[in-house]
Design an enzyme around this catalytic site. Structure first.
Site, short mmCIF file in Angstrom:
data_model
loop_
_atom_site.label_atom_id
_atom_site.label_comp_id
_atom_site.label_asym_id
_atom_site.label_seq_id
_atom_site.Cartn_x
_atom_site.Cartn_y
_atom_site.Cartn_z
N SER A 13 -8.23 1.66 40.52
CA SER A 13 -8.68 2.20 42.08
C SER A 13 -7.35 2.46 42.79
CB SER A 13 -9.63 1.24 42.71
OG SER A 13 -10.89 1.77 42.49
N LYS A 60 -6.56 5.73 43.88
CA LYS A 60 -7.10 6.45 44.73
C LYS A 60 -6.18 6.66 45.87
CE LYS A 60 -11.46 4.35 43.63
NZ LYS A 60 -12.61 3.17 43.85
N TYR A 63 -11.94 12.01 37.49
CA TYR A 63 -11.74 10.74 38.10
C TYR A 63 -11.53 9.52 36.95
CZ TYR A 63 -13.36 6.30 40.37
OH TYR A 63 -13.62 5.12 40.75
N TYR A 120 -12.18 -3.16 49.21
CA TYR A 120 -13.86 -3.09 49.47
C TYR A 120 -14.11 -3.93 50.45
CZ TYR A 120 -12.19 -1.09 44.97
OH TYR A 120 -11.42 -0.36 43.81
N VAL A 143 -9.52 -2.61 39.61
CA VAL A 143 -9.97 -3.78 38.56
C VAL A 143 -9.09 -4.08 37.32
CG1 VAL A 143 -12.63 -3.23 39.42
CG2 VAL A 143 -11.56 -2.09 37.28
N1 GLU Z 1 -12.64 3.27 37.46
C1 GLU Z 1 -13.16 2.22 38.24
C2 GLU Z 1 -14.51 2.45 38.39
O1 GLU Z 1 -14.83 3.64 38.97
C3 GLU Z 1 -12.37 1.93 39.40
C4 GLU Z 1 -12.77 0.62 40.19
C5 GLU Z 1 -11.79 -0.10 40.83
O2 GLU Z 1 -10.59 -0.36 40.40
O3 GLU Z 1 -11.99 -1.12 41.81
O4 GLU Z 1 -15.41 1.68 38.16
#
Ligand code: GLU
Length: 304
Positions: free
Chosen positions: A63, A66, A188, A240, A258
């Site tokens: 993430s 992002k 993505y 988050y 993650v």
């Molecule tokens: N590729 C992961 C997902 O979409 C990213 C989540 C993350 O890193 O928090 O679940």
């Protein structure tokens, strides 16, 4: 470098730290990582750099990507972004579906999965080769050509993307995904699979500590105002449903993934990236957060 001693002490102190955490395994390829991996890299705006631990080992940034896609989209769409994605903390998990129906397909912010999928959709509208454009962008801002997608991780996530596919389809039913859902999920999953080490990550966030200009190349990445806004979003939404706690403990804009990476910046001063793959129940790095908390406490500087 000013912070070298502080970072060395933190590393020594937390080297044998064992969280209650667990390496992510909902994307099976991520579970192969060594849970004991630990790295810290700091870059300052004067060109100083210091790394310790497994800082040359690349890992899945997940993430954290992002932030890069948002920077690309903001440069093109500016205020129009906020017609399709909000800028409020969600208070829900990164992959939650719960708010989307009530809020008619407009995700709360660009850092939860739903919001990031909309941002990826926006990039796909303006870049004819979005996957290549994302890689080029990341290579440019980290001043490093040796950055690639991890095909195995991307494929593994693609095969286990049921939630993200659900989110994208749901938003498409509200008209908030313009491209084909399969195309967006593919881009993505690739974007999340980018492999970088902490030194590269710390460098790639320097523009956010420097009003939108990459101090390594002197090139502007985003406008000054966009950089300020991205930092505000990182502070309020970057971790988050743990963003409030991160602001309380660390006091910096930051972003987690993650794969166990966390990056934070001190505006006007530096960026710091930590990697430690054991995650807490919110999907954030246990030791990564503990490291950053100690860092701002020990140097006595945060945004507050
Ligand atoms: N590729 C992961 C997902 O979409 C990213 C989540 C993350 O890193 O928090 O679940």
């Amino acid at each position: 470098m000013l912070y070298k001693e502080v970072v060395e002490n933190i590393y020594k102190e937390l080297k044998n730290f064992r969280g209650e955490g667990k390496v992510a395994d909902y994307i099976p390829a991520l579970s192969k990582v060594n849970p004991d991996s630990y790295a810290i890299s700091v870059c300052d705006l004067e060109g100083g750099e210091f790394s310790i631990g497994d800082s040359t080992t690349k890992f899945s940034i997940q993430s954290i990507s992002k932030v890069f896609s948002l920077a690309m989209a903001i440069s093109h769409f500016e205020e129009k972004i906020w017609e399709r994605v909000g800028r409020e903390p969600s208070g829900t998990a990164f992959n939650s579906l719960i708010q989307l129906e009530q809020e008619r397909g407009i995700p709360r912010n660009p850092f939860i999965n739903a919001g990031a999928l909309v941002v990826t959709d926006m990039i796909t509208q303006v870049f004819p080769k979005p996957k290549q454009a994302i890689l080029n962008f990341v290579r440019e801002i980290s001043s490093q050509d040796d950055i690639y997608y991890d095909k195995e991780v991307a494929q593994s996530e693609l095969e286990h993307s049921h939630r993200n596919i659900a989110l994208a389809n749901f938003m498409k039913s509200f008209g908030n995904i313009k491209n084909d859902v399969d195309t967006i999920i593919d881009i993505y999953c690739n974007q999340c699979s980018i492999s970088m080490n902490t030194a590269e990550l710390a460098r790639s966030f320097l523009f956010l500590a420097n009003g939108g200009v990459n101090p390594l190349s002197g090139r502007r990445v985003t406008g000054h105002r966009s950089a300020k806004r991205m930092n505000a979003l990182l502070l309020t939404c970057g971790l988050y449903n743990e963003s409030g706690d991160f602001a309380y403990r660390v006091g910096l804009p930051g972003k987690s993934g993650v794969g166990g990476g966390v990056v934070a910046i001190i505006p006007g001063k530096l960026s710091i990236a930590v990697w430690s793959p054991e995650l807490n129940q919110n999907g954030n790095s246990y030791r990564g957060i503990a490291t950053l908390e100690k860092f701002t406490t020990d140097i006595g500087i945060s945004v507050f």
